[in-house]
Design an enzyme around this catalytic site. Structure first.
Site, PDB file in Angstrom:
ATOM      1  N   ARG A   1       0.852  -1.186   0.000  1.00  0.00           N
ATOM      2  CA  ARG A   1       0.000   0.000   0.000  1.00  0.00           C
ATOM      3  C   ARG A   1       0.892   1.242   0.000  1.00  0.00           C
ATOM      4  O   ARG A   1       2.098   1.144   0.268  1.00  0.00           O
ATOM      5  CB  ARG A   1      -0.885   0.007   1.247  1.00  0.00           C
TER       6      ARG A   1
ATOM      7  N   ARG B   1       4.951   4.949 -21.922  1.00  0.00           N
ATOM      8  CA  ARG B   1       3.815   5.797 -21.529  1.00  0.00           C
ATOM      9  C   ARG B   1       4.194   7.267 -21.613  1.00  0.00           C
ATOM     10  O   ARG B   1       3.365   8.117 -21.958  1.00  0.00           O
ATOM     11  CB  ARG B   1       3.350   5.458 -20.115  1.00  0.00           C
TER      12      ARG B   1
ATOM     13  N   ASP C   1       3.797  13.443 -16.688  1.00  0.00           N
ATOM     14  CA  ASP C   1       4.042  12.401 -15.688  1.00  0.00           C
ATOM     15  C   ASP C   1       2.740  11.870 -15.104  1.00  0.00           C
ATOM     16  O   ASP C   1       2.525  10.651 -15.014  1.00  0.00           O
ATOM     17  CB  ASP C   1       4.933  12.970 -14.586  1.00  0.00           C
TER      18      ASP C   1
ATOM     19  N   ASP D   1      11.055   5.340  -8.912  1.00  0.00           N
ATOM     20  CA  ASP D   1      11.625   6.313  -7.983  1.00  0.00           C
ATOM     21  C   ASP D   1      10.748   6.571  -6.759  1.00  0.00           C
ATOM     22  O   ASP D   1      11.242   6.986  -5.716  1.00  0.00           O
ATOM     23  CB  ASP D   1      11.871   7.633  -8.717  1.00  0.00           C
ATOM     24  N   GLY D   2       9.450   6.300  -6.866  1.00  0.00           N
ATOM     25  CA  GLY D   2       8.537   6.616  -5.776  1.00  0.00           C
ATOM     26  C   GLY D   2       8.819   5.854  -4.496  1.00  0.00           C
ATOM     27  O   GLY D   2       8.659   6.388  -3.399  1.00  0.00           O
TER      28      GLY D   2
ATOM     29  N   GLY E   1       8.335  12.896  -9.009  1.00  0.00           N
ATOM     30  CA  GLY E   1       7.354  12.208  -9.835  1.00  0.00           C
ATOM     31  C   GLY E   1       6.039  11.916  -9.149  1.00  0.00           C
ATOM     32  O   GLY E   1       5.121  11.383  -9.766  1.00  0.00           O
TER      33      GLY E   1
END
Length: 586
Positions: A193, A328, A315, A218-219, A555
């Site tokens: 999550r 994408r 993004d 990167d998140g 991002g």
């Protein structure tokens, strides 16, 4: 003292030299010479018609294991060297070559006594491992396993929903076998999550780990860094080395790590393999972090960028094309170009007094497609600790007895690894928007922002303010905006700078396309576009005057409104894998 001549050791001192057999080639004999940068292999028997030498750059080696035959009568000892060289041929013009696993096993049989042969095998294995890990040795060094540190222990956090959803498959097929060959002990946990990784690193005992690695885009690393900064002991916690193994869509930090090593620009699996190879080499570099404050007063720490306008629009709006992977962004760019917007805003910044607007060194970079390696698939569970994945340790099962593993003295058996309890499992996509500027409900610690004043107050008189219509504003502190977007070729991990780039209104669609195409090779500043501005700064403030828009930090979407940030030099530690060894690029 002997010298080895050649491209990976011109006049280099020979650290070790010996003559060994090869497994499983019966009767073959080889002369091995080890230098600071390479293992040189020359076949002696059968004698080749020409001088056939193989050079294995140590920058492509991940580890070396000693082994023992299962046959009681076999008095030889063995050592296997594991390397991941570039493939010899490109599959197509303009493509990359990828990496393929290459393992060489040598038979130490110079003595009639196994223990004496084992001492020699351990000496070679220890020397190779020292060089891979950057531990200094010379021909005068008494080389022994005692020179080596204990095996590294890494916490691997994997986001199974990142990018095209291939992280789990790539991890079990490629990453785990490689890091096991590098004697890296690990625990692998899949996140379930948003902010799961953040919660984990806030509560773990950091003394049990030598690094935390995000297997994702990167998140996930953003979560890890902010989780470390939310700990009461953040000043020590943020020194924990962090790394990334790219399996998301953008993979900007992985692109920067790959570039920093001097490697060819690649995407997908090839980038993952490069980063996994670098991870095995253990070297750590200082990493700047930028403290970002949003309109609500929430504070978070960023390692990549703050974006507004075209970049952030693409993004976030391209999320619907996530199944396409990195493609994408290409589609999202085309869609946004068709309806290009401009945004009114006030941009203020503190110029870096000791820096000027840099221009990149021209370099040729080839974008390559994904590759695949023929590695064995292994069972993987929700939470996983290290296990015997090295093929040489369990291979050679046939009529002929084969070598078996011989652990180095002091090395704990795999079963001694501590295992985090597996979390409960549920498949739910990870939302992109972070509450309160990405800071969640916790208050982030960290050093004070002495260059900033509260957002409600005017910026200091030493700042520069530009009010204009912008196509995009990008505050970036790494070389890459994406794995294939060389946005700031002059940026370094710890240069103490925010590279503030913005494009003013008035640029044509064609000119903007040319800039982004040139960005793939880092040559966009050479275009001398009058609408593109780059300023190195220490701090900035962005005040959107357009009512609607998208702001992102690393991002991730954050609340829309005034935002400001200040760089904190060398606050964190990043696993880059680059020491004195030069990674082979072809």
């Amino acid at each position: 003292m002997s010298l080895v001549l050649g491209p990976y050791g011109e006049g280099a001192e020979t650290l070790l030299h010996g003559e060994f057999g090869a497994y499983p080639s019966k009767g073959s004999r080889y002369a091995l010479s080890l230098t600071q940068t390479a293992l040189h292999i020359q076949r002696l028997v059968p004698k080749p018609e020409t001088d056939q030498r193989t050079v294995v750059p140590l920058a492509e080696v991940v580890g070396c294991h000693t082994l023992r035959s299962r046959a009681p009568a076999d008095r030889a000892a063995y050592f296997s060297v594991y390397a991941y060289p570039l493939k010899k041929r490109k599959v197509a013009v303009g493509s990359g070559r990828g990496r393929q696993r290459a393992a060489r096993t040598f038979q130490v049989d110079g003595a009639d006594d196994y223990e004496k042969n084992q001492v020699v095998a351990e000496k070679w294995a220890a020397a190779i491992k020292c060089l891979v890990l950057g531990i200094p040795i010379s021909s005068d060094t008494d080389i022994a396993p005692s020179l080596l540190p204990r095996p590294r222990r890494l916490l691997l956090l994997l986001n199974p929903f990142g990018g095209r959803g291939l992280a789990l498959q790539w991890c079990q097929t490629h990453v785990l076998p490689m890091i096991t060959e590098a004697d890296i002990s690990f625990n692998l946990i899949q996140t379930e999550r948003p902010n799961h990784a953040r919660e984990l690193v806030k509560g773990i005992n950091l003394a049990e780990w030598d690094g935390i690695v995000a297997i994702s885009g990167d998140g996930l690393l953003y979560e890890v860094l902010n989780g470390l900064m939310e700990r009461p002991d953040w000043e020590q916690a943020i020194k924990m080395p962090v790394g990334i193994l790219p399996s998301g869509s953008g993979n900007a930090l992985a692109g920067a790590i790959n570039c920093n090593a001097g490697l060819e620009q690649v995407l997908g699996l090839e980038l993952l393999l490069n980063c996994a190879l670098l991870l095995c080499h253990a070297a750590v570099a200082p990493l700047d972090l930028v403290a970002v404050t949003t309109a609500s007063g929430a504070r978070c720490f960023s390692c990549l960028s703050v974006a507004w306008g075209f970049v952030s629009d693409v993004d976030i709006e391209s999320e619907k094309y996530r199944h396409m992977g990195a493609a994408r962004f290409t589609l999202g760019t085309l869609v946004r170009l068709a309806s290009m917007h401009t945004y009114r805003g006030r941009l203020s910044y503190l110029p870096a007094a000791d820096a000027t607007a840099h221009r990149p060194i021209s370099r040729s970079i080839t974008v390559a497609p994904n590759g695949r390696l023929p590695l064995q698939r292994l069972p993987l569970h929700r939470a996983l600790s290290d296990m015997g994945l090295c093929e040489e340790r369990h291979a050679f099962r046939g009529a002929e007895p084969a070598p078996a593993p011989c652990p180095s003295p002091g090395s704990p058996p795999p079963s001694s690894a501590s295992v985090l309890p597996p979390p409960s499992f549920s498949f739910e996509p990870r939302p992109r928007e972070l509450p309160a500027g990405g800071a969640g409900e916790a208050q982030v610690g960290g050093p004070p922002d002495e260059l900033l004043v509260p957002l409600g107050q005017p910026v200091p008189g030493s700042w520069v303010t530009v009010e204009d219509d912008f196509v995009l504003v990008l505050a970036i502190y790494q070389s890459h905006l994406g794995a294939d977007l060389f946005a700031a070729p002059f940026a370094r991990f710890d240069d103490g700078l925010i590279h503030l780039c913005f494009i003013k209104a008035g640029i044509s669609r064609a000119a903007l396309v040319r800039l982004f195409l040139a960005m793939e090779k880092g040559s966009h500043f050479e275009q001398e576009c009058p609408h593109l501005v780059h300023v190195p700064v220490r701090a900035f403030r962005l005040e959107p005057l357009t009512r609607k828009g998208i702001l992102t930090v690393d991002g991730e979407r954050v609340e829309y409104g005034p935002i400001q940030g200040q760089v904190h030099r060398a606050l964190a530690r990043l696993i880059t894998g680059v020491n004195r060894l030069k990674i082979a690029t072809g």
